[in-house]
Structures are given as structure tokens and as C-alpha cells.
Design an enzyme around this catalytic site. Structure first.
Site, PDB file in Angstrom:
ATOM      1  N   GLU A   1     -35.212 -49.286  41.483  1.00  0.00           N
ATOM      2  CA  GLU A   1     -33.951 -49.977  42.157  1.00  0.00           C
ATOM      3  C   GLU A   1     -32.775 -49.626  42.188  1.00  0.00           C
ATOM      4  O   GLU A   1     -31.414 -48.885  43.481  1.00  0.00           O
ATOM      5  CB  GLU A   1     -34.270 -50.735  42.870  1.00  0.00           C
ATOM      6  CG  GLU A   1     -35.447 -51.667  43.975  1.00  0.00           C
ATOM      7  CD  GLU A   1     -35.687 -53.219  43.295  1.00  0.00           C
ATOM      8  OE1 GLU A   1     -35.798 -53.155  45.010  1.00  0.00           O
ATOM      9  OE2 GLU A   1     -35.941 -54.006  42.966  1.00  0.00           O
TER      10      GLU A   1
ATOM     11  N   LYS B   1     -32.210 -56.638  52.321  1.00  0.00           N
ATOM     12  CA  LYS B   1     -33.553 -55.177  52.048  1.00  0.00           C
ATOM     13  C   LYS B   1     -33.992 -54.440  52.864  1.00  0.00           C
ATOM     14  O   LYS B   1     -34.915 -55.228  52.786  1.00  0.00           O
ATOM     15  CB  LYS B   1     -33.645 -55.780  50.669  1.00  0.00           C
ATOM     16  CG  LYS B   1     -33.791 -54.489  49.960  1.00  0.00           C
ATOM     17  CD  LYS B   1     -34.198 -54.161  48.039  1.00  0.00           C
ATOM     18  CE  LYS B   1     -33.840 -54.563  47.675  1.00  0.00           C
ATOM     19  NZ  LYS B   1     -34.198 -55.002  46.270  1.00  0.00           N
TER      20      LYS B   1
END
Length: 122
Positions: A25, A102
Site C-alpha cells: 500500500e 479508502k
């Protein structure tokens, strides 16, 4: 006429950033959406039609943008940092309700968004 409550609301500010626990990520990044509901007394600005007496949306956005550029492992830490920054930069803020989502999180599940939400008071 009396003002009962006044809030500045900014919805779905979008940022590309690198937050997350999974190392990948921090390499590939993701799209994040930030929403704010800020309690502040803007009655003076409402009456005078002058920026003095309220908080500039552009200034709020710039603070959020700068905090989004600082990586956090957890969204919980991110919303805390953003709120702390806004309280520090704008003494007229009484409360902040903030959400961060997200898009398309890497968790092996079919979901559009994952996020956190909190409300802070000075």
C-alpha cells in the site's frame, strides 16, 4: 433571527496517497475520500458577506492535503492528525466530524470503500 448552529461542510475531497499497514500500500497507493463537517460560528460572515468571520474552504483543504501527504499505517491515526491540525490552525473551530474512506482496499473482499469516522470537540 438567531443562528442556532453553523457548520462548514466539505464532502469527498479526493487524494491519491500511500497509507496502509501492508507494505504494498505504501508503494502503489490508493484513492482516499475525506469528508468534513466543521462546527464554527460564521454568523458574522453570513451577515457581512465578508471572509473575515469564517474559515476559508481553501485553507481547510490545504491543511487536509498536507496531512494526506504524510503516510500513516492506520486511517485512525490519519483522522486524528487531520483534526489536530485543523484545531491548531483555526481557533474558531468548535467541533470536527471527519470521515476518511479508502477506495478498493486490498483486503480480499468485494467492497467499494473502507473507512473510519470520528467526531472531535475542542
Amino acid at each position: 433571527m438567531e443562528f442556532i448552529s453553523t457548520n462548514i461542510i466539505i464532502e469527498e475531497m479526493k487524494f491519491f496517497a500511500y497509507h496502509g499497514v501492508i507494505p504494498q500500500e505504501n508503494v502503489v497507493g490508493a484513492i482516499y475520500k475525506v469528508g468534513l463537517n466543521i462546527k464554527t460560528d460564521f454568523s458574522k460572515a453570513a451577515i457581512t458577506d465578508e471572509l473575515d468571520g469564517t474559515i476559508s474552504y481553501a485553507d481547510i483543504y490545504e491543511c487536509v492535503k498536507q496531512e494526506m501527504e504524510v503516510n500513516s499505517k492506520l486511517l485512525e491515526n490519519l483522522i486524528y492528525r487531520i483534526s489536530e491540525r485543523l484545531f491548531n490552525d483555526f481557533c474558531a473551530i468548535e467541533e470536527i466530524e471527519i470521515s476518511v474512506y479508502k477506495e478498493n482496499p486490498p483486503m480480499g473482499a468485494d467492497c467499494k470503500n473502507v473507512g473510519v469516522k470520528a467526531k472531535f470537540r475542542r
